[in-house]
Write a protein that holds these residues in place. Structure first.
Motif, PDB file in Angstrom:
ATOM      1  N   UNK A   1      24.635  28.247  11.577  1.00 37.85           N
ATOM      2  CA  UNK A   1      23.352  28.979  10.788  1.00 37.85           C
ATOM      3  C   UNK A   1      23.930  30.017  10.100  1.00 37.85           C
ATOM      4  N   UNK A   2      24.769  29.561   8.686  1.00 36.91           N
ATOM      5  CA  UNK A   2      25.529  30.719   7.490  1.00 36.91           C
ATOM      6  C   UNK A   2      24.865  31.164   7.296  1.00 36.91           C
TER       7      UNK A   2
ATOM      8  N   UNK B   1      36.831  34.635   4.145  1.00 36.13           N
ATOM      9  CA  UNK B   1      35.798  35.423   4.952  1.00 36.13           C
ATOM     10  C   UNK B   1      35.180  35.997   3.919  1.00 36.13           C
ATOM     11  N   UNK B   2      33.741  35.790   4.716  1.00 36.26           N
ATOM     12  CA  UNK B   2      32.951  36.571   2.935  1.00 36.26           C
ATOM     13  C   UNK B   2      31.767  37.470   4.632  1.00 36.26           C
ATOM     14  N   UNK B   3      31.715  38.505   3.762  1.00 39.29           N
ATOM     15  CA  UNK B   3      30.503  39.554   3.966  1.00 39.29           C
ATOM     16  C   UNK B   3      29.584  38.846   4.237  1.00 39.29           C
ATOM     17  N   UNK B   4      28.641  38.923   5.579  1.00 40.80           N
ATOM     18  CA  UNK B   4      26.851  37.999   6.029  1.00 40.80           C
ATOM     19  C   UNK B   4      26.261  39.476   5.576  1.00 40.80           C
TER      20      UNK B   4
ATOM     21  N   UNK C   1      28.073  41.876   9.160  1.00 44.67           N
ATOM     22  CA  UNK C   1      29.534  41.579   9.526  1.00 44.67           C
ATOM     23  C   UNK C   1      30.335  40.944   8.743  1.00 44.67           C
ATOM     24  N   UNK C   2      31.423  40.842   8.710  1.00 46.84           N
ATOM     25  CA  UNK C   2      32.336  39.418   8.273  1.00 46.84           C
ATOM     26  C   UNK C   2      31.955  38.524   9.686  1.00 46.84           C
ATOM     27  N   UNK C   3      31.987  37.315   8.375  1.00 43.68           N
ATOM     28  CA  UNK C   3      31.760  35.916   9.197  1.00 43.68           C
ATOM     29  C   UNK C   3      32.650  35.139   8.876  1.00 43.68           C
ATOM     30  N   UNK C   4      33.407  33.868   9.520  1.00 43.00           N
ATOM     31  CA  UNK C   4      34.182  33.105   9.059  1.00 43.00           C
ATOM     32  C   UNK C   4      34.185  32.157   9.736  1.00 43.00           C
ATOM     33  N   UNK C   5      35.204  31.091   9.832  1.00 47.93           N
ATOM     34  CA  UNK C   5      34.562  29.777  10.408  1.00 47.93           C
ATOM     35  C   UNK C   5      35.966  30.326  11.646  1.00 47.93           C
ATOM     36  N   UNK C   6      34.649  29.754  12.730  1.00 50.47           N
ATOM     37  CA  UNK C   6      35.145  29.739  14.285  1.00 50.47           C
ATOM     38  C   UNK C   6      36.166  28.417  14.809  1.00 50.47           C
TER      39      UNK C   6
END
Lengths: 320, 191
Positions: free
Chosen positions: B40-41, B117-120, B125-130
């Motif tokens: 859900x990016x 990383x990027x700002x969602x 907040x910060x978002x990234x690959x999990x």
């Protein structure tokens, strides 16, 4: 990095935090220097103490509003991460702000407190105890206590950037000192500006102290900027590419013209010119208010441009 | 110490990682789409990407495609700089963001050498690959790995003695990106 994550709010915060650190530093120095049991430079100490808490307070608000979720800022104070410069810095910032507010109170003239209290409704008149005369005795201990905190705040704004190994423009051991001396210099310049706008003239000995401090600080900045560039140009490729941002890149004009020339060299020349009678002729100097104000304004603008260039160029630099 | 204890207890520590054979990549971007669908990016933002490079002129030319995402570094600078501990690393190496503790200061975005990383803007907040941690914990591969039609990506456990990752990394030549930042990245690119 394709986008700039830290923008003008962060630049302003770094600038304002540094300015407070500088104001406190010079004011604390003036409180410490005594002449026959009395502060030798009471006006510098008082004006510095009156100004010191406010820039950092405004800067902290800017910092909070830069957060993605500003109302979560309290989480900074639920954790202490010793390896994160930002965590150390936020604790340092709170300690410094509190001490500088206490120092402000210790220097607040009694008649100001009285005139405020006399306007309050009767049931709040007890606040007159704020004018407790014993607070004068706290000035020197507070100045001493705040000294390391002011230096800490000044240097931390540079460490925040310098500790990021992913950004070669920042990741040198010179950025922290650069920011510290620039912070102290902008604080000193703010005092020169404030005193040159003050209704009483800038006194000869006050001008001599402030100019001497600022000349030393500007020289120290030059001692850092020159190795930063020379050493950077002799460094591994990533560092040289990062340096190209100010050596023929988008930030060249801001760095060389606005920061180095107008913010360092011109004020240095003006201050040396003002100090010439003291340095060469063993005569007393006659401070020129307009010149003093202009010099101070240039130093302040230069300090802002330095932070602008570093924050922006640093984010653009990378290893890829 | 932990390894010794784990050995005594008969548990084997895990280290999840990704091996990428970018020569097989055809730039179909199925991994990018799968990631966005799975996690859900938000629109216009990506947790993974394909770096494209073209070189030379026809007929002597090269087009290379290199998938990239969070490298789940062993000494991750994003985790180090996080002021609230919201960026953290699991024992199995996955670097995650606790979105309840993240204040969105952006320090980790700046500290990441791989721009992973990027700002969602939706969650602020910060978002990234999990590494699709929810799938990994259920025993499934990450969405990007599962969907890849040319099998560019191999996901697995570096500590597994008979694992595919160990086999590839012992028998093939590989590189990691920008090791000079000292992050010890854990995406291995086969040559």
């Amino acid at each position: 990095m394709e986008e700039i994550r830290w923008g003008l709010l962060i630049v302003s915060y770094l600038f304002l935090g540094g300015m407070s650190a500088g104001l406190y530093f010079v004011s604390a120095l003036a409180t410490y220097l005594q002449d026959g049991g009395q502060p030798a430079y009471p006006r510098i100490a008082r004006v510095g103490a009156m100004l010191a808490p406010w820039p950092v307070a405004i800067g902290s608000f800017l910092l909070i509003f830069d957060l993605g979720k500003w109302y979560r800022f309290y989480k900074l104070f639920l954790h202490f991460e010793w390896h994160s410069p930002m965590s150390i810095g936020s604790w340092l910032l709170v300690a410094f702000t509190l001490v500088s507010l206490a120092y402000f109170w210790a220097w607040l003239p009694a008649k100001v407190i009285d005139s405020v209290v006399s306007r309050l409704p009767k049931r709040l008149r007890f606040l007159g105890i704020v004018a407790w005369p014993g607070r004068e005795g706290l000035r020197r201990p507070l100045a001493m206590a705040g000294f390391p905190l002011a230096v800490g705040v000044g240097i931390y704004t540079g460490v925040l950037l310098g500790a990021v190994q992913a950004r070669p423009f920042w990741n040198t051991n010179l950025v922290a000192q650069m920011f510290l001396f620039s912070a102290l210099s902008t604080g000193c310049a703010t005092l020169i500006l404030a005193l040159s706008l003050h209704r009483d003239d800038l006194e000869e000995r006050e001008a001599r102290l402030l100019y001497s401090i600022d000349i030393v600080l500007i020289l120290l900045e030059l001692f850092i900027v020159i190795p930063y560039i020379v050493h950077g140009a002799l460094s591994p490729l990533a560092v040289r590419q990062a340096l190209a941002l100010i050596l023929g890149g988008p930030y060249t004009f801001a760095f060389w013209a606005l920061f180095l020339t107008l913010g360092l060299l011109v004020p240095l020349a003006l201050e040396l010119y003002e100090m010439k009678p003291v340095l060469l002729e063993k005569a007393s100097l006659h401070p020129n208010r307009v010149l003093a104000g202009a010099t101070a304004a240039l130093v302040i603008i230069g300090g802002f441009v330095l932070r602008y260039v570093f924050v922006y160029a640093g984010q653009v630099s990378s290893f890829q | 110490m932990r390894k010794e204890l784990a050995a005594r207890l008969g548990v084997r520590p895990k280290r999840h990682a990704l091996v990428i054979d970018s020569r097989k990549c055809i730039n179909c971007k199925a991994c990018v789409v799968a990631c966005k669908a799975e996690n859900d990016v938000p629109l216009g933002r990506f947790r993974n990407r394909i770096n494209e490079e073209t070189r030379g002129e026809f007929p002597k030319l090269l087009a290379s495609f290199e998938p990239e995402q969070c490298h789940h570094c062993a000494s991750a600078s994003c985790v180090r700089v996080c002021p609230t501990g919201a960026s953290w690393q699991r024992r199995d190496g996955l670097v995650l963001v606790d979105t309840d503790d993240c204040i969105g200061c952006g320090y980790c975005i700046i500290a990441c050498p791989y721009n992973a990383r990027f700002f969602n803007e939706e969650t602020r907040v910060v978002d990234k690959c999990t590494m699709c941690v929810h799938r990994v914990d259920a025993g499934q591969p990450p969405a990007c790995v599962e969907t890849c039609p040319t099998k560019v990506r191999v996901f697995g456990d570096l500590e597994a003695p008979d694992g595919r990752l160990r086999e590839l990394l012992s028998t093939r030549r590989y590189v990691v990106k920008s090791p000079q930042t000292g992050n010890d990245p854990h995406i291995f690119y086969l040559l």
